[in-house]
Write a protein that holds these residues in place. Structure first.
Motif, PDB file in Angstrom:
ATOM      1  N   ARG A   1       0.844  -1.198   0.000  1.00 49.02           N
ATOM      2  CA  ARG A   1       0.000   0.000   0.000  1.00 49.02           C
ATOM      3  C   ARG A   1       0.877   1.244   0.000  1.00 49.02           C
ATOM      4  O   ARG A   1       1.776   1.399   0.827  1.00 49.02           O
ATOM      5  CB  ARG A   1      -0.889  -0.016   1.251  1.00 49.02           C
ATOM      6  CG  ARG A   1      -1.705   1.244   1.492  1.00 49.02           C
ATOM      7  CD  ARG A   1      -2.862   1.355   0.509  1.00 49.02           C
ATOM      8  NE  ARG A   1      -3.957   2.136   1.077  1.00 49.02           N
ATOM      9  CZ  ARG A   1      -4.079   3.462   0.970  1.00 49.02           C
ATOM     10  NH1 ARG A   1      -3.155   4.155   0.331  1.00 49.02           N
ATOM     11  NH2 ARG A   1      -5.117   4.071   1.507  1.00 49.02           N
TER      12      ARG A   1
ATOM     13  N   ALA B   1      -1.024  -0.756  -4.521  1.00 51.75           N
ATOM     14  CA  ALA B   1      -2.352  -0.298  -4.122  1.00 51.75           C
ATOM     15  C   ALA B   1      -2.238   1.113  -3.555  1.00 51.75           C
ATOM     16  O   ALA B   1      -1.246   1.449  -2.910  1.00 51.75           O
ATOM     17  CB  ALA B   1      -2.942  -1.227  -3.063  1.00 51.75           C
TER      18      ALA B   1
ATOM     19  N   ASP C   1      -9.363   3.552  -6.281  1.00 52.60           N
ATOM     20  CA  ASP C   1      -9.720   2.317  -6.968  1.00 52.60           C
ATOM     21  C   ASP C   1      -9.831   2.615  -8.463  1.00 52.60           C
ATOM     22  O   ASP C   1      -9.509   3.720  -8.923  1.00 52.60           O
ATOM     23  CB  ASP C   1     -11.012   1.719  -6.410  1.00 52.60           C
ATOM     24  CG  ASP C   1     -12.210   2.670  -6.528  1.00 52.60           C
ATOM     25  OD1 ASP C   1     -12.182   3.582  -7.383  1.00 52.60           O
ATOM     26  OD2 ASP C   1     -13.182   2.495  -5.767  1.00 52.60           O
TER      27      ASP C   1
ATOM     28  N   ASP D   1     -11.927   5.621  -9.276  1.00 54.45           N
ATOM     29  CA  ASP D   1     -11.244   6.875  -8.929  1.00 54.45           C
ATOM     30  C   ASP D   1     -10.215   7.235  -9.995  1.00 54.45           C
ATOM     31  O   ASP D   1     -10.092   8.394 -10.391  1.00 54.45           O
ATOM     32  CB  ASP D   1     -10.544   6.748  -7.571  1.00 54.45           C
ATOM     33  CG  ASP D   1     -11.506   6.522  -6.428  1.00 54.45           C
ATOM     34  OD1 ASP D   1     -12.616   7.083  -6.453  1.00 54.45           O
ATOM     35  OD2 ASP D   1     -11.150   5.768  -5.511  1.00 54.45           O
TER      36      ASP D   1
END
Length: 532
Positions: free
Chosen positions: A5, A259, A263, A266
């Motif tokens: 992330r 990530a 998403d 978006d």
């Protein structure tokens, strides 16, 4: 295994405001903050409380964010003063922002020369300030200013500054290339070395673009272990700007598989977000911007277009729809039949490949470009040219004559140059004679034409001329050279289009582009109503 992330931290509203010529209003900042929140950015740095009335008003308005954390930016306490007595820290806490980012010195040269204090006092300033803000219940971040220069000069001291920030409770330690002079291989090496002492999920990167490497440097830091990336929308920022989050987000997600808080939906909003900021600033979007620019997926060469029509992957590294953009086929004297067919299909004029009119249109484009016109970037004029040849266009108005006079006169003690346009135009068979005065010949022509047309076409009140470019062709001819005018317009539907005119007379070239712009709007308005 889940992709690592990466947290995206936007500083458009603080660093971006340091761009020359940019001055955000309170309304601008609140609107952009909401747009960033909608996009899925993790942290939004809204400004520096106490630095100016605008930032104070933004924090007082306390924008409600659904996905992002609002961040107040400031600096560590002053030398020789307890954190509890520092007015700057007090203003940060009074902002009520849930996160606070403090910038502090990590280059020993800056500590002794700029701060005029000792190296040990600077370490205490970092730790005390962060601990004080964390004790007040805030998430705290530390911007390690000039970290890369500091690390090169004295790595032990630069690391000691980071350790002081960790002891103070910093959630993120952000390594700043403040001067923007570090290169990607250096960033990757230094961040990798830091990650041997501090976990990557506590490390961030903040790059400036002085060597045009801010995005590359940010990616190099991520490769070396950093898990937060700071930047601005469209690369706004002081001097040459900051790392461009508009380029970083899709590269991280689509190219490297990380990530983020965004998403797929978006990411498809990315082009809108980029253009939204430009519209707030009344700036023309950069046509050549990666991913979101008007030319990012534009194809001009006939060989390219032919291949793209078979499979877009042949000349597109990602699908334009993934980032909210679209494919664009250009027509020029380099164009082949594939270009023309693709563009005709795009505007709803599908023809068979063997239709002889395709060849006629290709030859017409080439002949017109020989006269000085260009349809590379003036797709509206190309569409009108094609519709006129293939199906005919309505006669919205007919120009009989126009005359433009420039006058330089003394008005209230000042020399003023004004233009006056007189025009005879037929609308629906009725002759209109109008006179208008403008600050230049094109302005006067525009006003005179609208006077004649507004009664019949009231929607023209929303037509805005957003850009006007003049280029002299064959400059060896001097003032007798052919002039090309490109006119960009927009309207209330957020549609933008560009038209072209060419003549040895700049006013005539401007008239051609202006009349095309109006006909284009009238045609599309009429057909939009027909579809409704």
């Amino acid at each position: 295994m889940a992709a690592p992330r990466i947290y995206l931290y936007d500083s458009t509203l603080r660093d971006g405001q340091q761009t020359q010529g940019i001055d955000f209003s309170v309304g601008d900042k609140l609107a952009i903050a909401r747009e960033l929140d909608h996009l899925g950015i993790d942290y939004i740095e809204a400004g520096w409380p106490g630095a100016n009335p605008t930032d104070d008003a933004v924090f007082a308005a306390a924008p409600t964010l659904q996905r992002a954390r609002l961040v107040a930016f400031g600096m560590t306490r002053r030398p020789g003063r307890p954190a509890a007595d520092d007015p700057g820290l007090a203003r940060l806490l009074a902002s009520q922002a849930p996160a606070i980012c403090l910038v502090g010195k990590t280059w020993d040269f800056h500590v002794t020369v700029a701060l005029r204090t000792t190296l040990d006092e600077n370490l205490a300033m970092i730790e005390d300030s962060l601990a004080y803000c964390q004790a007040a219940g805030r998430e705290v971040l530390f911007d390690a200013e000039h970290f890369f220069d500091g690390y090169k000069a004295n790595p032990d001291y630069a690391l000691a500054c980071l350790e002081a920030a960790r002891r103070g409770g910093a959630r993120w330690l952000v390594l700043c290339d403040t001067n923007g002079g570090t290169l990607p291989h250096e960033v990757e090496q230094i961040v990798g070395a830091v990650a041997q002492h501090i976990p990557g999920d506590q490390l961030g990167i903040h790059c400036h673009n002085d060597t045009d490497n801010a995005v590359a440097n940010s990616l190099a830091a991520v490769r070396a272990g950093a898990r937060q990336v700071q930047g601005t929308l469209n690369g706004l920022g002081e001097r040459c700007g900051n790392a461009n989050l508009i380029s970083l987000a899709p590269t991280l997600m689509l190219k490297l598989g990380y990530a983020t808080g965004l998403d797929a939906d978006d990411l498809a909003h990315l082009t809108h977000a980029s253009h939204f900021v430009d519209e707030r600033l009344n700036r023309t979007p950069n046509r050549h911007a990666p991913y979101v620019g008007e030319n990012a997926f534009a194809h001009k060469g006939g060989l390219h277009v032919s291949a793209v029509e078979k499979d877009p992957r042949s000349y597109e590294h990602v699908a334009p729809e993934q980032v909210g953009n679209h494919r664009k086929i250009l027509v020029s004297d380099q164009a082949g039949r594939a270009n023309v067919l693709a563009l005709l299909d795009e505007v709803g004029l599908a023809l068979a490949a063997d239709d002889p009119r395709v060849g006629q249109l290709v030859e017409l484009v080439k002949a017109r470009e020989l006269e000085g016109y260009t349809y590379d970037g003036a797709e509206a004029s190309f569409e009108l040219l094609a519709r006129g040849l293939l199906e005919g266009l309505p006669e919205y108005f007919v120009l009989d004559t126009y005359r433009v006079i420039d006058e330089r006169r003394l008005t209230e003690g000042q020399l003023v140059t004004l233009s006056e346009a007189t025009m005879k135009v037929r609308v629906g068979g009725r002759l209109h004679m109008t006179v208008a005065e403008g600050n230049g010949p094109v302005h006067a022509l525009d006003l005179a034409l609208r006077q004649a047309l507004l009664a019949a076409y009231p929607a023209l009140t929303e037509l805005q001329l957003t850009d006007y470019k003049v280029r002299i062709l064959e400059s060896a001819a001097g003032t007798g050279a052919v002039t090309r005018v490109m006119l960009e317009c927009s309207d209330a539907s957020r549609r933008r289009w560009t038209t072209v005119g060419a003549s040895s007379n700049v006013i005539e070239a401007s008239w051609q582009a202006l009349s095309d712009a109006i006909v284009y709007k009238l045609w599309h308005d009429a057909h939009a109503r027909g579809r409704a």
